[in-house]
Scaffold this motif. Sequence first.
Motif, PDB file in Angstrom:
ATOM      1  N   MET A 299      11.456  25.642 -29.240  1.00  0.00           N
ATOM      2  CA  MET A 299      12.351  25.046 -28.237  1.00  0.00           C
ATOM      3  C   MET A 299      12.153  23.532 -28.213  1.00  0.00           C
ATOM      4  O   MET A 299      13.111  22.754 -28.159  1.00  0.00           O
ATOM      5  N   HIS A 300      10.887  23.115 -28.258  1.00  0.00           N
ATOM      6  CA  HIS A 300      10.556  21.694 -28.236  1.00  0.00           C
ATOM      7  C   HIS A 300      11.110  20.996 -29.484  1.00  0.00           C
ATOM      8  O   HIS A 300      11.669  19.887 -29.399  1.00  0.00           O
ATOM      9  N   ARG A 301      10.998  21.644 -30.629  1.00  0.00           N
ATOM     10  CA  ARG A 301      11.475  21.052 -31.882  1.00  0.00           C
ATOM     11  C   ARG A 301      12.988  20.885 -31.886  1.00  0.00           C
ATOM     12  O   ARG A 301      13.522  19.863 -32.364  1.00  0.00           O
ATOM     13  N   LEU A 302      13.702  21.848 -31.367  1.00  0.00           N
ATOM     14  CA  LEU A 302      15.155  21.858 -31.448  1.00  0.00           C
ATOM     15  C   LEU A 302      15.827  20.941 -30.433  1.00  0.00           C
ATOM     16  O   LEU A 302      16.977  20.528 -30.624  1.00  0.00           O
ATOM     17  N   LEU A 303      15.144  20.621 -29.346  1.00  0.00           N
ATOM     18  CA  LEU A 303      15.720  19.795 -28.286  1.00  0.00           C
ATOM     19  C   LEU A 303      15.617  18.307 -28.601  1.00  0.00           C
ATOM     20  O   LEU A 303      14.672  17.844 -29.238  1.00  0.00           O
ATOM     21  N   LYS A 304      16.591  17.557 -28.085  1.00  0.00           N
ATOM     22  CA  LYS A 304      16.497  16.109 -28.086  1.00  0.00           C
ATOM     23  C   LYS A 304      15.439  15.682 -27.066  1.00  0.00           C
ATOM     24  O   LYS A 304      15.107  16.441 -26.150  1.00  0.00           O
ATOM     25  N   PRO A 305      14.902  14.465 -27.152  1.00  0.00           N
ATOM     26  CA  PRO A 305      13.984  13.977 -26.108  1.00  0.00           C
ATOM     27  C   PRO A 305      14.662  14.032 -24.739  1.00  0.00           C
ATOM     28  O   PRO A 305      15.810  13.604 -24.587  1.00  0.00           O
ATOM     29  N   GLY A 306      13.969  14.603 -23.767  1.00  0.00           N
ATOM     30  CA  GLY A 306      14.541  14.748 -22.432  1.00  0.00           C
ATOM     31  C   GLY A 306      15.493  15.918 -22.290  1.00  0.00           C
ATOM     32  O   GLY A 306      16.052  16.141 -21.207  1.00  0.00           O
ATOM     33  N   GLY A 307      15.701  16.694 -23.360  1.00  0.00           N
ATOM     34  CA  GLY A 307      16.591  17.847 -23.285  1.00  0.00           C
ATOM     35  C   GLY A 307      16.064  18.927 -22.368  1.00  0.00           C
ATOM     36  O   GLY A 307      14.861  19.036 -22.126  1.00  0.00           O
ATOM     37  N   LEU A 308      16.980  19.741 -21.840  1.00  0.00           N
ATOM     38  CA  LEU A 308      16.624  20.774 -20.873  1.00  0.00           C
ATOM     39  C   LEU A 308      16.612  22.156 -21.519  1.00  0.00           C
ATOM     40  O   LEU A 308      17.481  22.482 -22.341  1.00  0.00           O
ATOM     41  N   TYR A 309      15.649  22.944 -21.126  1.00  0.00           N
ATOM     42  CA  TYR A 309      15.501  24.319 -21.623  1.00  0.00           C
ATOM     43  C   TYR A 309      15.584  25.274 -20.447  1.00  0.00           C
ATOM     44  O   TYR A 309      14.839  25.156 -19.465  1.00  0.00           O
ATOM     45  N   PHE A 310      16.502  26.246 -20.531  1.00  0.00           N
ATOM     46  CA  PHE A 310      16.670  27.271 -19.490  1.00  0.00           C
ATOM     47  C   PHE A 310      16.067  28.575 -19.998  1.00  0.00           C
ATOM     48  O   PHE A 310      16.410  29.039 -21.094  1.00  0.00           O
ATOM     49  N   HIS A 311      15.202  29.168 -19.198  1.00  0.00           N
ATOM     50  CA  HIS A 311      14.440  30.348 -19.618  1.00  0.00           C
ATOM     51  C   HIS A 311      14.554  31.414 -18.535  1.00  0.00           C
ATOM     52  O   HIS A 311      14.000  31.258 -17.447  1.00  0.00           O
ATOM     53  N   GLN A 312      15.302  32.487 -18.812  1.00  0.00           N
ATOM     54  CA  GLN A 312      15.399  33.607 -17.874  1.00  0.00           C
ATOM     55  C   GLN A 312      14.755  34.822 -18.515  1.00  0.00           C
ATOM     56  O   GLN A 312      15.136  35.235 -19.610  1.00  0.00           O
ATOM     57  N   ALA A 313      13.764  35.402 -17.829  1.00  0.00           N
ATOM     58  CA  ALA A 313      13.035  36.526 -18.422  1.00  0.00           C
ATOM     59  C   ALA A 313      12.453  37.418 -17.345  1.00  0.00           C
ATOM     60  O   ALA A 313      12.033  36.943 -16.279  1.00  0.00           O
ATOM     61  N   SER A 314      12.414  38.714 -17.639  1.00  0.00           N
ATOM     62  CA  SER A 314      11.712  39.666 -16.790  1.00  0.00           C
ATOM     63  C   SER A 314      10.225  39.566 -17.080  1.00  0.00           C
ATOM     64  O   SER A 314       9.822  39.403 -18.239  1.00  0.00           O
ATOM     65  N   VAL A 315       9.419  39.660 -16.043  1.00  0.00           N
ATOM     66  CA  VAL A 315       7.972  39.515 -16.189  1.00  0.00           C
ATOM     67  C   VAL A 315       7.264  40.569 -15.355  1.00  0.00           C
ATOM     68  O   VAL A 315       7.850  41.193 -14.475  1.00  0.00           O
ATOM     69  N   ARG A 316       5.973  40.721 -15.656  1.00  0.00           N
ATOM     70  CA  ARG A 316       5.119  41.587 -14.840  1.00  0.00           C
ATOM     71  C   ARG A 316       4.508  40.795 -13.698  1.00  0.00           C
ATOM     72  O   ARG A 316       4.482  39.567 -13.715  1.00  0.00           O
ATOM     73  N   ARG A 317       4.011  41.528 -12.719  1.00  0.00           N
ATOM     74  CA  ARG A 317       3.339  40.892 -11.585  1.00  0.00           C
ATOM     75  C   ARG A 317       2.083  40.170 -12.012  1.00  0.00           C
ATOM     76  O   ARG A 317       1.753  39.118 -11.503  1.00  0.00           O
ATOM     77  N   ALA A 410      15.512  49.687 -11.819  1.00  0.00           N
ATOM     78  CA  ALA A 410      15.968  49.399 -10.453  1.00  0.00           C
ATOM     79  C   ALA A 410      14.841  49.604  -9.445  1.00  0.00           C
ATOM     80  O   ALA A 410      14.646  48.782  -8.539  1.00  0.00           O
ATOM     81  N   LYS A 411      14.075  50.684  -9.595  1.00  0.00           N
ATOM     82  CA  LYS A 411      12.967  50.923  -8.660  1.00  0.00           C
ATOM     83  C   LYS A 411      11.835  49.932  -8.895  1.00  0.00           C
ATOM     84  O   LYS A 411      11.153  49.523  -7.946  1.00  0.00           O
ATOM     85  N   GLY A 412      11.627  49.533 -10.149  1.00  0.00           N
ATOM     86  CA  GLY A 412      10.598  48.543 -10.431  1.00  0.00           C
ATOM     87  C   GLY A 412      10.904  47.207  -9.779  1.00  0.00           C
ATOM     88  O   GLY A 412      10.029  46.571  -9.172  1.00  0.00           O
ATOM     89  N   PHE A 413      12.153  46.761  -9.886  1.00  0.00           N
ATOM     90  CA  PHE A 413      12.534  45.511  -9.237  1.00  0.00           C
ATOM     91  C   PHE A 413      12.525  45.660  -7.718  1.00  0.00           C
ATOM     92  O   PHE A 413      12.161  44.726  -6.999  1.00  0.00           O
ATOM     93  N   GLU A 414      12.911  46.814  -7.236  1.00  0.00           N
ATOM     94  CA  GLU A 414      12.898  47.042  -5.789  1.00  0.00           C
ATOM     95  C   GLU A 414      11.490  46.940  -5.227  1.00  0.00           C
ATOM     96  O   GLU A 414      11.259  46.323  -4.180  1.00  0.00           O
ATOM     97  N   ARG A 415      10.525  47.519  -5.919  1.00  0.00           N
ATOM     98  CA  ARG A 415       9.142  47.531  -5.440  1.00  0.00           C
ATOM     99  C   ARG A 415       8.394  46.234  -5.770  1.00  0.00           C
ATOM    100  O   ARG A 415       7.345  45.952  -5.196  1.00  0.00           O
ATOM    101  N   GLY A 416       8.928  45.449  -6.698  1.00  0.00           N
ATOM    102  CA  GLY A 416       8.272  44.200  -7.070  1.00  0.00           C
ATOM    103  C   GLY A 416       7.244  44.357  -8.163  1.00  0.00           C
ATOM    104  O   GLY A 416       6.475  43.422  -8.422  1.00  0.00           O
ATOM    105  N   SER A 417       7.219  45.500  -8.838  1.00  0.00           N
ATOM    106  CA  SER A 417       6.312  45.657  -9.975  1.00  0.00           C
ATOM    107  C   SER A 417       6.863  44.960 -11.214  1.00  0.00           C
ATOM    108  O   SER A 417       6.131  44.644 -12.150  1.00  0.00           O
ATOM    109  N   ILE A 418       8.173  44.721 -11.238  1.00  0.00           N
ATOM    110  CA  ILE A 418       8.816  43.894 -12.257  1.00  0.00           C
ATOM    111  C   ILE A 418       9.551  42.777 -11.522  1.00  0.00           C
ATOM    112  O   ILE A 418      10.112  42.997 -10.452  1.00  0.00           O
ATOM    113  N   LEU A 419       9.554  41.602 -12.104  1.00  0.00           N
ATOM    114  CA  LEU A 419      10.264  40.478 -11.518  1.00  0.00           C
ATOM    115  C   LEU A 419      11.080  39.793 -12.612  1.00  0.00           C
ATOM    116  O   LEU A 419      10.884  40.055 -13.794  1.00  0.00           O
TER     117      LEU A 419
END
Length: 444
Positions: A299-317, A410-419
């Motif tokens: 990501m760092h290599r491909l971006l121009k200086p000051g470029g913005l990187y958007f990162h959306q991902a499911s994660v564990r607690r 759906a239950k994982g996100f509801e309970r907060g075990s996945i975010l």
Amino acid sequence: MTTVATGGQDSRTAAARRIVAHIAGHLQADLSLQLWTGEVLPLGPGARDDIRIVLSDPSAVRRLVLKPGLMTLFELYATGDVRIEGGSPLEAADRWDHGRAVHLPRRVNKGLIARALIPFLLAGRARSVGDAAYDPTGEAGQRQDKSARTDKDFIAFHYDVGNDFYGLFLDPEMVYSSACYADADQSLEDAQTRKLDLICRKLRLKPGQTLLDIGCGWGGLSCWAARHYGVKVHGVTLSEEQLAFANAKIARLGLQDRITLELKDYRDLEMTGRFDAISQVEMFEHVGFANHDRHFLEMHRLLKPGGLYFHQASVRRGGRDIGNITPQTTATRTIGRFIFPGGEMDTIGMTVTNLGRLGFEVLDVENLREHFQATTAEWSRRLMARRDEAIAMVGEERTRLWLIFFAMCAKGFERGSILVYQTVAQKRRAGKSGLPLDRASLYR
């Protein structure tokens, strides 16, 4: 199938009654269990029987006894040895308290259950899962934990199941990631276009800029950014099915002069320092722990200086021991076999730390957990409503697996075990970021 005696004399039937009665007192669920004999047993005081978990054969109990766990449950559900009648897996899951279910093994009388299970050890074999499961012992499966692994076969298993199948439950833009709802009454269609627009605003896109859309999917974000923000987009995917769909959409919208897509691993791009912005929307879960550093360095290599990187991902607690985060859990191993081969989820702490140590300044982090709960619940409802069409397309086993997968998510996100988080970072440079001092412009 195993033949059982009628009249309640079969030892397995009597044992099943004892086990269910004991568990029901602790689980207190509002649904019932139907035995292979047709007998219906409540799973809690006053439980309704409109939704039932059905054990088609006592061999299912044998399998669970000899190899308890989520993997076995998925196998049994795929083959129909365990099935749900009267509702979807998510509707069934909504009928019990998941906190009670999680702690059930600690509360039940293990001696009582062990003695009652003895008759099931002689039950016949359950059926095996067919092509609906990814073979973890195959060539690709052996590469799952290696930094030099190839991802194309993993992606093909998940996405090349067919565009028409995904069209059964996705919105018209074919956005296969968490929506962003303005309120609980907003439609999935509006919530997804709201999310696409939010990504473009978080990246501060302007006419004439260049955007790299990694894992561009069916082209939803690429087309939205080009049409509404006047940027030039280059997208990459490893799915041939997605690429064909997205290119047809681009042609239909007349965006060929603004968008180019290709079937390529983003790590093979030779476009150093070319892009003003990069978007990665829920592709990162496919990357694998061993490849996290390289991902952010790319990501760092491909971006121009000051470029913005958007990162959306499911994660564990995550847990208290930050040095002991294993790439695989019971849940991810199961999902990896049946839905997402090679998938591994980090934590938001790991994401932010890795961005910081590999050349980025993290500017914004936002949690969309409840948005993804609503999204996966809606996908479940839509797929269930078109279940017969899904079976005709991909078979009954795979349809069942996707329904139980959506319920689990759906239950994982509801309970907060996945975010799930949206994180915005800037390729580090000295001086001002050049961005507004508040976030008001993101939610105009």
